[in-house]
Write a protein that holds these residues in place. Structure first.
Motif, PDB file in Angstrom:
ATOM      1  N   ASP A  69      -8.405  22.941 -12.072  1.00 12.62           N
ATOM      2  CA  ASP A  69      -9.208  22.656 -11.271  1.00 12.62           C
ATOM      3  C   ASP A  69      -8.406  22.129  -9.898  1.00 12.62           C
ATOM      4  OD1 ASP A  69     -11.206  24.144 -12.059  1.00 12.62           O
ATOM      5  OD2 ASP A  69     -12.473  22.389 -12.438  1.00 12.62           O
ATOM      6  N   GLN A  70      -7.761  20.847 -10.196  1.00 12.52           N
ATOM      7  CA  GLN A  70      -7.386  20.021  -9.042  1.00 12.52           C
ATOM      8  C   GLN A  70      -5.824  20.373  -8.741  1.00 12.52           C
ATOM      9  OE1 GLN A  70      -7.547  16.314 -11.485  1.00 12.52           O
ATOM     10  NE2 GLN A  70      -9.197  15.926 -10.026  1.00 12.52           N
ATOM     11  N   GLY A  71      -5.340  21.666  -9.268  1.00  7.66           N
ATOM     12  CA  GLY A  71      -4.041  22.095  -9.079  1.00  7.66           C
ATOM     13  C   GLY A  71      -3.158  21.776 -10.397  1.00  7.66           C
ATOM     14  N   SER A  72      -2.028  22.342 -10.333  1.00  6.04           N
ATOM     15  CA  SER A  72      -1.354  22.026 -11.663  1.00  6.04           C
ATOM     16  C   SER A  72      -0.665  20.427 -11.404  1.00  6.04           C
ATOM     17  CB  SER A  72      -0.328  23.077 -11.834  1.00  6.04           C
ATOM     18  OG  SER A  72       0.665  22.860 -10.829  1.00  6.04           O
ATOM     19  N   PRO A  73      -0.224  19.857 -12.699  1.00  6.56           N
ATOM     20  CA  PRO A  73       0.126  18.612 -12.641  1.00  6.56           C
ATOM     21  C   PRO A  73       1.566  18.628 -11.826  1.00  6.56           C
ATOM     22  CG  PRO A  73      -0.742  18.923 -14.661  1.00  6.56           C
ATOM     23  CD  PRO A  73      -1.104  20.068 -13.919  1.00  6.56           C
ATOM     24  N   ALA A  74       2.165  19.660 -12.191  1.00  5.49           N
ATOM     25  CA  ALA A  74       3.591  19.980 -11.491  1.00  5.49           C
ATOM     26  C   ALA A  74       3.351  20.119  -9.985  1.00  5.49           C
ATOM     27  CB  ALA A  74       4.422  21.139 -12.079  1.00  5.49           C
ATOM     28  N   PHE A  75       2.566  20.957  -9.536  1.00  6.38           N
ATOM     29  CA  PHE A  75       2.355  21.007  -8.068  1.00  6.38           C
ATOM     30  C   PHE A  75       1.969  19.809  -7.311  1.00  6.38           C
ATOM     31  CE2 PHE A  75      -0.055  21.705  -4.398  1.00  6.38           C
ATOM     32  CZ  PHE A  75       0.822  22.595  -3.485  1.00  6.38           C
ATOM     33  N   ARG A  76       0.933  19.147  -8.128  1.00  7.83           N
ATOM     34  CA  ARG A  76       0.518  17.744  -7.581  1.00  7.83           C
ATOM     35  C   ARG A  76       1.816  16.604  -7.476  1.00  7.83           C
ATOM     36  NH1 ARG A  76      -3.089  15.748 -10.895  1.00  7.83           N
ATOM     37  NH2 ARG A  76      -3.216  17.591 -12.263  1.00  7.83           N
ATOM     38  N   GLN A  77       2.561  16.711  -8.370  1.00 11.56           N
ATOM     39  CA  GLN A  77       3.765  15.903  -8.476  1.00 11.56           C
ATOM     40  C   GLN A  77       4.598  16.329  -7.679  1.00 11.56           C
ATOM     41  OE1 GLN A  77       5.144  16.330 -12.612  1.00 11.56           O
ATOM     42  NE2 GLN A  77       3.467  15.135 -13.290  1.00 11.56           N
ATOM     43  N   ALA A  78       5.044  17.552  -7.151  1.00  8.24           N
ATOM     44  CA  ALA A  78       5.928  18.103  -5.995  1.00  8.24           C
ATOM     45  C   ALA A  78       5.246  17.622  -4.585  1.00  8.24           C
ATOM     46  CB  ALA A  78       5.902  19.645  -6.245  1.00  8.24           C
ATOM     47  N   ALA A  79       4.037  17.765  -4.388  1.00  7.83           N
ATOM     48  CA  ALA A  79       3.441  17.325  -3.242  1.00  7.83           C
ATOM     49  C   ALA A  79       3.609  15.812  -2.959  1.00  7.83           C
ATOM     50  CB  ALA A  79       1.937  17.730  -3.103  1.00  7.83           C
ATOM     51  N   ALA A  80       3.323  15.086  -4.037  1.00 10.87           N
ATOM     52  CA  ALA A  80       3.535  13.431  -3.766  1.00 10.87           C
ATOM     53  C   ALA A  80       4.969  13.258  -3.502  1.00 10.87           C
ATOM     54  CB  ALA A  80       3.185  12.790  -5.123  1.00 10.87           C
ATOM     55  N   ALA A  81       5.922  13.756  -4.287  1.00 13.06           N
ATOM     56  CA  ALA A  81       7.359  13.680  -4.106  1.00 13.06           C
ATOM     57  C   ALA A  81       7.478  13.983  -2.688  1.00 13.06           C
ATOM     58  CB  ALA A  81       8.227  14.397  -5.025  1.00 13.06           C
ATOM     59  N   PHE A  82       7.254  14.950  -2.325  1.00 12.97           N
ATOM     60  CA  PHE A  82       7.361  15.536  -0.761  1.00 12.97           C
ATOM     61  C   PHE A  82       6.841  14.443   0.213  1.00 12.97           C
ATOM     62  CE2 PHE A  82       5.679  17.498   3.075  1.00 12.97           C
ATOM     63  CZ  PHE A  82       6.613  18.080   3.878  1.00 12.97           C
ATOM     64  N   LEU A  83       5.553  13.884  -0.102  1.00 17.97           N
ATOM     65  CA  LEU A  83       5.378  12.849   0.895  1.00 17.97           C
ATOM     66  C   LEU A  83       5.958  11.753   0.958  1.00 17.97           C
ATOM     67  CD1 LEU A  83       1.576  13.019   0.207  1.00 17.97           C
ATOM     68  CD2 LEU A  83       2.668  14.038   2.242  1.00 17.97           C
ATOM     69  N   ASP A  84       6.690  11.448  -0.400  1.00 19.15           N
ATOM     70  CA  ASP A  84       7.665  10.054  -0.289  1.00 19.15           C
ATOM     71  C   ASP A  84       8.940  10.510   0.381  1.00 19.15           C
ATOM     72  OD1 ASP A  84       8.321   7.807  -1.368  1.00 19.15           O
ATOM     73  OD2 ASP A  84       9.459   8.538  -3.133  1.00 19.15           O
ATOM     74  N   ARG A  85       9.352  11.786   0.070  1.00 23.38           N
ATOM     75  CA  ARG A  85      10.761  11.973   0.525  1.00 23.38           C
ATOM     76  C   ARG A  85      10.655  12.167   2.152  1.00 23.38           C
ATOM     77  NH1 ARG A  85      11.249  15.932  -2.225  1.00 23.38           N
ATOM     78  NH2 ARG A  85      10.947  17.614  -0.821  1.00 23.38           N
ATOM     79  N   ARG A  86       9.691  12.814   2.792  1.00 23.67           N
ATOM     80  CA  ARG A  86       9.682  13.155   4.185  1.00 23.67           C
ATOM     81  C   ARG A  86       8.933  12.027   4.779  1.00 23.67           C
ATOM     82  NH1 ARG A  86       8.615  13.706   8.744  1.00 23.67           N
ATOM     83  NH2 ARG A  86       8.081  15.392   9.832  1.00 23.67           N
ATOM     84  N   TYR A  87       8.005  11.268   4.308  1.00 25.58           N
ATOM     85  CA  TYR A  87       7.493  10.054   5.103  1.00 25.58           C
ATOM     86  C   TYR A  87       7.471   8.633   4.666  1.00 25.58           C
ATOM     87  CZ  TYR A  87       4.870  14.428   7.088  1.00 25.58           C
ATOM     88  OH  TYR A  87       4.716  15.546   7.557  1.00 25.58           O
ATOM     89  N   GLY A  88       8.116   8.656   3.410  1.00 20.62           N
ATOM     90  CA  GLY A  88       7.910   7.140   2.653  1.00 20.62           C
ATOM     91  C   GLY A  88       6.514   6.977   2.284  1.00 20.62           C
ATOM     92  N   VAL A  89       5.777   7.933   1.918  1.00 21.06           N
ATOM     93  CA  VAL A  89       4.317   7.555   1.708  1.00 21.06           C
ATOM     94  C   VAL A  89       4.236   7.806   0.078  1.00 21.06           C
ATOM     95  CG1 VAL A  89       1.819   8.552   1.838  1.00 21.06           C
ATOM     96  CG2 VAL A  89       3.272   8.411   3.980  1.00 21.06           C
ATOM     97  N   SER A  90       3.853   6.889  -0.444  1.00 22.90           N
ATOM     98  CA  SER A  90       3.387   6.854  -1.938  1.00 22.90           C
ATOM     99  C   SER A  90       2.034   7.204  -2.231  1.00 22.90           C
ATOM    100  CB  SER A  90       3.745   5.439  -2.529  1.00 22.90           C
ATOM    101  OG  SER A  90       3.664   5.556  -4.003  1.00 22.90           O
TER     102      SER A  90
END
Length: 390
Positions: A69-90
């Motif tokens: 429902d919330q998106g696959s754990p792998a996709f959500r982890q990739a999105a979080a990693a993108f925000l960290d890498r791109r903006y320094g957002v955790s």
């Protein structure tokens, strides 16, 4: 039987793009060569590395079951990693990231999740029509935050009446902005977060074009970079424009966990999530953000936008140097309104653009061109327009 639309449907503003599309299809059926700057749909194919991931993921039987429902754990982890890498957002992939079937549905469903009938929603204008329509579907009352070109198309929070601010439940903001192409400064985002805190308003920041800044030095900030933003805000990201994936319908929201939980509850009752194989392709897209083909596509849109804007200025349109998105927002020549220019270009030059009034009354006097047309076809369109009498 006479079918009577629900009142919420009848309350929607007229969707001008439907009439324009009808005229465009009739012209093509008549054999006319239409150059279409109307819809913001990339003309380039999705990058091959993303398609390769889809091919592999689609061959895995487990991916054909109902998705998480919330998106696959792998996709959500990739999105979080993108925000960290791109903006320094955790952000925490568990609770602070939610997969979307494109940001459009997330924006539209958000009002259903948060707004009670009669409650006020602050809606920027000109702006993406979904902000207003989603509010109407929820029974909310849109209150227009007029964006003024003298303020670089940014809202004036001080002009919002105190009683409106006190009663507001939700506020939409979008930068880089569709349709104007304006880019938000960090100072504007700080003011928006402070305003949301002061009035206890949920802030929905539509960052669909954050990765579409033409000059890397002018990269758009994330609102989640602002201290305290996560207390009041969510940010919505789209893979559609950045990775030429409009038809794939893949995006995500990140930020305030309580807001995302409300949105997730609406979504779990109305949709079953995105096909897991497409989420796998989305992971590849986010992991490959820095690949050269992504930068090349962004540069291509920038070249087209600058060419088109310069040509329009020669014809008497007013348009600043494009900075972001893949739209050119142009003030029409004196003596014309938005719709008359759209009709003139289609009827006399076989060129399609969209009226600024499609983005609200504040868009009157402007038209929007999507630079999803090659350099050669853009030059041809400008040549046709030069032959018109203005």
């Amino acid at each position: 039987m006479t079918v009577v639309p629900a009142e919420r449907i009848q309350a929607l503003p007229p969707y001008l793009f439907v009439a324009i599309d009808r005229k465009k299809r009739a012209a093509r059926a008549a054999g006319r060569d239409i150059i279409d700057f109307g819809i913001g749909d990339p003309d380039q194919p999705t990058h091959e590395y993303i398609i390769d991931r889809l091919r592999h993921a689609a061959a895995i039987p487990a991916n054909h079951r109902y998705p998480h429902d919330q998106g696959s754990p792998a996709f959500r982890q990739a999105a979080a990693a993108f925000l960290d890498r791109r903006y320094g957002v955790s952000v925490n992939p568990e609770g602070e990231v939610l997969a979307l079937i494109g940001t459009k549905e997330g924006l539209g469903h958000l009002a259903l999740a948060l707004v009670n009938p009669g409650e006020t929603v602050l809606v920027p204008e000109p702006g993406y029509p979904v902000y207003r329509s989603g509010t109407i579907f929820a029974g909310g009352r849109p209150w227009t935050m007029r964006l003024d070109p003298r303020r670089d198309w940014q809202p004036d929070f001080d002009s919002i009446p105190a009683d409106v601010a006190r009663g507001a439940r939700l506020m939409y903001l979008n930068y880089p902005n569709n349709p104007t192409g304006a880019v938000a400064s960090r100072a504007l985002l700080e003011r928006a977060v402070e305003f949301a805190h002061r009035h206890e308003i949920v802030l929905a920041y539509d960052a669909a074009y954050n990765e579409m800044c033409f000059d890397a030095a002018d990269a758009a900030p994330s609102i989640l970079e602002i201290p305290g933003a996560k207390d009041v805000a969510i940010e919505l990201h789209s893979l559609s424009k950045t990775f030429n994936m409009t038809g794939w319908r893949m995006g995500f929201a990140a930020g305030n966990a309580d807001v995302l939980a409300c949105l997730s509850r609406i979504k779990s009752n109305l949709d079953s999530g995105q096909f897991t194989a497409i989420q796998e392709a989305g992971i590849a897209a986010l992991e490959g953000y820095a690949r050269p083909e992504v930068a090349e596509a962004r540069a291509r849109y920038g070249m087209r936008a600058r060419l088109l804007a310069a040509g329009l200025r020669e014809l008497g349109f007013e348009t600043p140097e494009p900075l972001a998105t893949f739209y050119v927002w142009a003030r029409v020549p004196a003596g014309y309104d938005s719709l008359s220019v759209v009709n003139k270009l289609l009827d006399e030059a076989d060129v399609v653009c969209v009226p600024g009034t499609g983005f609200g009354a504040a868009g009157e006097g402007y038209v929007r061109f999507a630079v999803t047309v090659s350099i050669e076809r853009t030059q041809a369109a400008l040549a046709r327009m030069r032959n018109l009498k203005w």
